[in-house]
Design a protein around this motif. Structure first.
Motif, PDB file in Angstrom:
ATOM      1  N   ASP A 109       0.838  -1.209   0.000  1.00  0.00           N
ATOM      2  CA  ASP A 109       0.000   0.000   0.000  1.00  0.00           C
ATOM      3  C   ASP A 109       0.866   1.250   0.000  1.00  0.00           C
ATOM      4  OD1 ASP A 109      -2.400  -1.500   0.152  1.00  0.00           O
ATOM      5  OD2 ASP A 109      -2.414  -1.410   2.346  1.00  0.00           O
ATOM      6  N   ILE A 110       1.886   1.256   0.826  1.00  0.00           N
ATOM      7  CA  ILE A 110       2.775   2.420   0.944  1.00  0.00           C
ATOM      8  C   ILE A 110       3.520   2.650  -0.368  1.00  0.00           C
ATOM      9  CG2 ILE A 110       4.827   3.325   2.128  1.00  0.00           C
ATOM     10  CD1 ILE A 110       3.711   1.833   4.672  1.00  0.00           C
ATOM     11  N   ALA A 111       3.986   1.580  -0.987  1.00  0.00           N
ATOM     12  CA  ALA A 111       4.679   1.697  -2.277  1.00  0.00           C
ATOM     13  C   ALA A 111       3.732   2.246  -3.345  1.00  0.00           C
ATOM     14  CB  ALA A 111       5.238   0.337  -2.702  1.00  0.00           C
ATOM     15  N   GLU A 112       2.499   1.775  -3.340  1.00  0.00           N
ATOM     16  CA  GLU A 112       1.519   2.252  -4.311  1.00  0.00           C
ATOM     17  C   GLU A 112       1.218   3.737  -4.095  1.00  0.00           C
ATOM     18  OE1 GLU A 112      -2.970   1.161  -5.983  1.00  0.00           O
ATOM     19  OE2 GLU A 112      -2.175   0.083  -4.267  1.00  0.00           O
ATOM     20  N   LEU A 113       1.019   4.136  -2.837  1.00  0.00           N
ATOM     21  CA  LEU A 113       0.775   5.549  -2.532  1.00  0.00           C
ATOM     22  C   LEU A 113       1.968   6.416  -2.917  1.00  0.00           C
ATOM     23  CD1 LEU A 113      -1.024   5.306   0.923  1.00  0.00           C
ATOM     24  CD2 LEU A 113      -1.992   6.187  -1.204  1.00  0.00           C
ATOM     25  N   SER A 114       3.164   5.934  -2.667  1.00  0.00           N
ATOM     26  CA  SER A 114       4.370   6.684  -3.035  1.00  0.00           C
ATOM     27  C   SER A 114       4.434   6.898  -4.540  1.00  0.00           C
ATOM     28  CB  SER A 114       5.626   5.958  -2.553  1.00  0.00           C
ATOM     29  OG  SER A 114       5.676   5.936  -1.154  1.00  0.00           O
ATOM     30  N   ALA A 115       4.129   5.867  -5.299  1.00  0.00           N
ATOM     31  CA  ALA A 115       4.150   5.976  -6.760  1.00  0.00           C
ATOM     32  C   ALA A 115       3.092   6.963  -7.251  1.00  0.00           C
ATOM     33  CB  ALA A 115       3.932   4.598  -7.395  1.00  0.00           C
ATOM     34  N   ILE A 116       1.921   6.936  -6.643  1.00  0.00           N
ATOM     35  CA  ILE A 116       0.849   7.863  -7.017  1.00  0.00           C
ATOM     36  C   ILE A 116       1.262   9.297  -6.722  1.00  0.00           C
ATOM     37  CG2 ILE A 116      -1.500   8.630  -6.432  1.00  0.00           C
ATOM     38  CD1 ILE A 116      -2.135   5.590  -5.955  1.00  0.00           C
ATOM     39  N   LEU A 117       1.838   9.535  -5.529  1.00  0.00           N
ATOM     40  CA  LEU A 117       2.255  10.868  -5.144  1.00  0.00           C
ATOM     41  C   LEU A 117       3.406  11.362  -6.004  1.00  0.00           C
ATOM     42  CD1 LEU A 117       1.978  10.564  -1.258  1.00  0.00           C
ATOM     43  CD2 LEU A 117       0.468  11.855  -2.799  1.00  0.00           C
ATOM     44  N   GLU A 118       4.333  10.478  -6.344  1.00  0.00           N
ATOM     45  CA  GLU A 118       5.443  10.851  -7.211  1.00  0.00           C
ATOM     46  C   GLU A 118       4.927  11.266  -8.585  1.00  0.00           C
ATOM     47  OE1 GLU A 118       9.246   8.629  -9.193  1.00  0.00           O
ATOM     48  OE2 GLU A 118       8.889   8.297  -7.054  1.00  0.00           O
ATOM     49  N   LYS A 119       3.977  10.515  -9.104  1.00  0.00           N
ATOM     50  CA  LYS A 119       3.377  10.844 -10.398  1.00  0.00           C
ATOM     51  C   LYS A 119       2.659  12.193 -10.319  1.00  0.00           C
ATOM     52  CE  LYS A 119       0.007   9.250 -13.782  1.00  0.00           C
ATOM     53  NZ  LYS A 119      -1.020   8.273 -14.085  1.00  0.00           N
ATOM     54  N   ALA A 120       1.902  12.411  -9.246  1.00  0.00           N
ATOM     55  CA  ALA A 120       1.171  13.664  -9.081  1.00  0.00           C
ATOM     56  C   ALA A 120       2.121  14.840  -8.944  1.00  0.00           C
ATOM     57  CB  ALA A 120       0.254  13.584  -7.852  1.00  0.00           C
ATOM     58  N   GLY A 121       3.261  14.650  -8.283  1.00  0.00           N
ATOM     59  CA  GLY A 121       4.228  15.720  -8.101  1.00  0.00           C
ATOM     60  C   GLY A 121       4.896  16.139  -9.400  1.00  0.00           C
ATOM     61  N   GLY A 122       4.928  15.247 -10.366  1.00  0.00           N
ATOM     62  CA  GLY A 122       5.556  15.538 -11.649  1.00  0.00           C
ATOM     63  C   GLY A 122       4.624  16.191 -12.641  1.00  0.00           C
ATOM     64  N   GLU A 123       3.341  16.280 -12.308  1.00  0.00           N
ATOM     65  CA  GLU A 123       2.365  16.859 -13.225  1.00  0.00           C
ATOM     66  C   GLU A 123       2.200  18.346 -12.919  1.00  0.00           C
ATOM     67  OE1 GLU A 123      -1.238  14.625 -12.774  1.00  0.00           O
ATOM     68  OE2 GLU A 123      -0.347  12.804 -13.594  1.00  0.00           O
ATOM     69  N   GLU A 124       1.890  19.114 -13.948  1.00  0.00           N
ATOM     70  CA  GLU A 124       1.595  20.540 -13.776  1.00  0.00           C
ATOM     71  C   GLU A 124       0.243  20.695 -13.129  1.00  0.00           C
ATOM     72  OE1 GLU A 124       3.459  23.290 -14.629  1.00  0.00           O
ATOM     73  OE2 GLU A 124       5.104  21.897 -15.023  1.00  0.00           O
ATOM     74  N   HIS A 125       0.124  21.508 -12.110  1.00  0.00           N
ATOM     75  CA  HIS A 125      -1.144  21.780 -11.449  1.00  0.00           C
ATOM     76  C   HIS A 125      -1.510  23.227 -11.662  1.00  0.00           C
ATOM     77  CE1 HIS A 125      -1.320  17.896  -9.503  1.00  0.00           C
ATOM     78  NE2 HIS A 125      -0.052  18.040  -9.192  1.00  0.00           N
ATOM     79  N   ALA A 126      -2.785  23.456 -11.932  1.00  0.00           N
ATOM     80  CA  ALA A 126      -3.256  24.838 -12.156  1.00  0.00           C
ATOM     81  C   ALA A 126      -3.504  25.538 -10.859  1.00  0.00           C
ATOM     82  CB  ALA A 126      -4.529  24.809 -12.996  1.00  0.00           C
TER      83      ALA A 126
END
Length: 126
Positions: A109-126
């Motif tokens: 679960d922690i690895a999955e959450l880390s991957a999701i957060l890493e992906k979200a951190g790399g995306e441009e947010h408005a």
């Protein structure tokens, strides 16, 4: 379109997302073992789901054929927002903190959450 579904409505919707179209008799048979619902109960539930815009039907031969009118992902997103709002006041951080403190997160679960957060951190947010 986002709709809020009751626990019972989720049972029917999951069957329709698995396979559609389905008739009332097919849906009744599909949920009978899990729920014990009669044909009349399924008809009532389908009427509610149609009123919410979650299900649609087409006339076909001898029986109406029912289809989901919303995507599973949209229904899940609405349910997630509703849950977070009701239980955690809309705070995702509070929910994750609760899961961590109660030791309910596995290493996977922690690895999955880390991957999701890493992906979200790399995306441009408005």
């Amino acid at each position: 379109m986002r709709v809020n579904l009751s626990d019972s409505e989720w049972k029917l919707m999951n069957r329709l997302w698995e396979q559609s179209p389905r008739t009332i008799m097919e849906l009744t048979a599909a949920v009978k073992d899990d729920t014990g619902w009669s044909k009349n109960t399924v008809i009532t539930m389908l009427s509610r789901l149609e009123a919410k815009g979650a299900v649609r039907h087409e006339e076909g031969g001898r029986a109406k054929r029912y289809f989901p009118a919303v995507d599973r992902e949209d229904a899940a997103a609405a349910e997630t927002e509703s849950f977070l709002s009701r239980v955690y006041g809309g705070s995702l951080g509070l929910m994750v903190s609760n899961l961590v403190e109660s030791h309910q997160l596995t290493a996977a679960d922690i690895a999955e959450l880390s991957a999701i957060l890493e992906k979200a951190g790399g995306e441009e947010h408005a």
